[in-house]
Design an enzyme around this catalytic site. Structure first.
Site, mmCIF file in Angstrom:
data_model
loop_
_atom_site.group_PDB
_atom_site.id
_atom_site.type_symbol
_atom_site.label_atom_id
_atom_site.label_comp_id
_atom_site.label_asym_id
_atom_site.label_seq_id
_atom_site.Cartn_x
_atom_site.Cartn_y
_atom_site.Cartn_z
ATOM 1 N N CYS A 87 -35.139 -17.196 2.822
ATOM 2 C CA CYS A 87 -34.439 -17.843 1.704
ATOM 3 C C CYS A 87 -35.172 -19.102 1.245
ATOM 4 O O CYS A 87 -35.139 -19.443 0.059
ATOM 5 C CB CYS A 87 -33.024 -18.240 2.103
ATOM 6 N N ARG A 129 -24.365 -10.103 -5.613
ATOM 7 C CA ARG A 129 -24.993 -11.083 -6.506
ATOM 8 C C ARG A 129 -25.718 -10.393 -7.679
ATOM 9 O O ARG A 129 -25.176 -10.292 -8.763
ATOM 10 C CB ARG A 129 -25.972 -11.964 -5.727
ATOM 11 N N ASP A 161 -28.222 -26.159 -2.889
ATOM 12 C CA ASP A 161 -28.824 -24.881 -2.480
ATOM 13 C C ASP A 161 -30.234 -24.686 -3.047
ATOM 14 O O ASP A 161 -30.832 -23.620 -2.860
ATOM 15 C CB ASP A 161 -27.943 -23.702 -2.943
ATOM 16 N N HIS A 179 -27.029 -10.940 0.280
ATOM 17 C CA HIS A 179 -28.327 -10.838 -0.400
ATOM 18 C C HIS A 179 -29.162 -9.800 0.358
ATOM 19 O O HIS A 179 -29.119 -9.756 1.598
ATOM 20 C CB HIS A 179 -29.095 -12.169 -0.320
ATOM 21 N N ARG A 234 -24.886 -22.872 -9.040
ATOM 22 C CA ARG A 234 -26.338 -22.731 -8.816
ATOM 23 C C ARG A 234 -27.122 -22.512 -10.111
ATOM 24 O O ARG A 234 -28.354 -22.514 -10.085
ATOM 25 C CB ARG A 234 -26.616 -21.581 -7.827
HETATM 26 N N1 ARG Z 1 -25.842 -20.898 -0.163
HETATM 27 C C1 ARG Z 1 -26.784 -20.025 -0.814
HETATM 28 C C2 ARG Z 1 -26.037 -18.979 -1.606
HETATM 29 O O1 ARG Z 1 -25.036 -18.489 -1.134
HETATM 30 C C3 ARG Z 1 -27.692 -19.402 0.186
HETATM 31 C C4 ARG Z 1 -28.809 -18.621 -0.446
HETATM 32 C C5 ARG Z 1 -29.677 -17.984 0.579
HETATM 33 N N2 ARG Z 1 -30.811 -17.434 -0.008
HETATM 34 C C6 ARG Z 1 -31.247 -16.184 0.190
HETATM 35 N N3 ARG Z 1 -32.390 -15.839 -0.322
HETATM 36 N N4 ARG Z 1 -30.535 -15.298 0.834
HETATM 37 O O2 ARG Z 1 -26.419 -18.616 -2.700
#
Ligand code: ARG
Length: 270
Positions: free
Chosen positions: A263, A140, A70, A169, A95
Site C-alpha cells: 500500500c 472500492r 491516508d 483491496h 481520500r
Molecule cells: N485507510 C486506507 C483505505 O482504507 C488504506 C489503504 C491501503 N492501501 C492499499 N493499497 N490497500 O483506503
C-alpha cells in the site's frame, strides 16, 4: 534443485507518513479508538525506504499534504504501465483530494495523467502481470473502471470480485511474485474468480487466512526479494521454499489503517 530467481531494479513512488493517522474508518481495520504511534510509524516507513534502496531500487517521494492521513498509501493513486499513468478516483470522499496531489507530482515529472470516470483506486485494486491486468472490484474500484483500464492500456483486464471486507483491496489478497506468477488468498475471492485464478496461475503460491490477515499478501517483489510483513510466517516459509528471498519489514502501525508494504509503494513501470 531450486532455480535462481532474478531480480530487476524498480522505480518506486512513495509518500512520507508525516500526516499519517486514523481519523475516519473506511475499512474494518480502522478504529478511531486505537491510536497510531506516529514516531514508530515514521521509523517503520524509513526502514522500508532504506531497505528498498539497499536492494538497488529507486524511490521518489510525493510531498505529503496536511489533512490527508491516508496519503502515505501511494499505491492507491495510480497504476503506471509503459510510462502511461492511469490516475485515481477514490471511493471515500475523505481520500478524493489525494488524486490531485499525485497528479501534480506526475505532471511535474513529465507524465500525462488519465483521469478515470469511475471509482478506481490504482494499484490498490490493480496488479499488472506480463500478460494481464488483474483488477479487483467489490469494495472500492468499480467494475466500469476495468473497461476504462482495458481501453486505455489495451491489456487483457481480468475482473476479480473480492468478497471479504478485511480484504477490501486486491493488493491485500494478491501480489505479483514476478512477471508470470502470483501469491494469493483464494477465499478472498468469489467462487468463479477463484477458478479463474487457478486456471491462469496454476503454479501460484496460495496463502492461509492467518498469513493474509498478517498483511502477508500486501508484499512487494522484485522477482527475487520479497519485502514482506514478518508476521506472515507461514507465507515466508512457502516463498523461501520456492527460491524467493523474503525480506521482512514491519509496518505494524500502518496495519491500523488497513495498509502494509505494498500500500505504501507505487511502482512506476517504464
Ligand atoms: N485507510 C486506507 C483505505 O482504507 C488504506 C489503504 C491501503 N492501501 C492499499 N493499497 N490497500 O483506503
Amino acid at each position: 534443485m531450486l532455480t535462481s530467481r532474478v531480480p530487476s531494479p524498480r522505480r518506486y513512488l512513495v509518500c512520507a507518513p508525516t500526516h499519517f493517522d486514523v481519523h475516519y474508518a473506511i475499512n474494518p481495520w480502522m478504529r478511531r479508538d486505537a491510536p497510531v504511534d506516529r514516531d514508530l510509524a515514521a521509523r517503520q516507513w524509513d526502514t522500508l525506504i532504506r531497505t528498498y534502496r539497499e536492494y538497488g531500487h529507486t524511490t521518489e517521494s510525493v510531498p505529503p499534504v496536511p489533512g490527508l492521513p491516508d496519503m502515505v498509501f501511494a499505491a492507491n493513486s495510480a497504476v503506471v504501465i509503459d510510462n502511461r499513468v492511469f490516475g485515481s478516483h477514490f471511493h471515500a470522499p475523505e481520500r478524493r483530494p489525494e488524486s490531485l496531489a499525485y497528479e501534480t507530482w506526475f505532471k511535474a515529472a513529465g507524465f500525462d495523467v488519465y483521469r478515470p470516470e469511475s471509482v478506481c483506486e490504482g494499484e490498490g485494486d490493480l496488479v499488472p502481470t506480463r500478460r494481464y491486468l488483474l483488477a479487483g472490484t467489490g469494495f472500492r474500484t468499480a467494475r466500469d473502471a476495468h473497461h476504462e483500464l482495458q481501453e486505455f492500456f489495451g491489456v487483457p483486464t481480468i475482473s476479480l470480485r473480492l468478497v471479504d471486507p478485511y480484504f477490501y483491496h486486491l493488493d491485500t489478497a494478491l501480489f505479483a511474485l514476478d512477471a508470470d506468477n502470483i501469491a494469493y488468498y483464494p477465499e478472498a475471492f468469489s467462487p468463479g474468480c477463484r477458478e479463474v485464478l487457478a486456471r491462469l496461475f496454476p503454479d501460484a503460491v496460495r496463502a492461509t487466512r492467518d498469513d493474509a490477515m498478517a498483511f502477508g499478501l500486501n508484499s512487494v517483489s522484485d522477482g527475487r526479494q520479497v519485502f514482506i510483513a514478518p508476521q506472515a510466517t507461514g507465507l515466508i516459509d512457502q516463498l523461501a521454499a520456492r527460491g524467493y528471498i523474503p525480506v521482512p519489514v514491519d509496518l505494524s502501525e500502518f496495519h491500523k489503517a488497513g495498509g502494509g508494504i505494498k500500500c505504501c509503494t507505487q511502482e512506476i513501470r517504464s
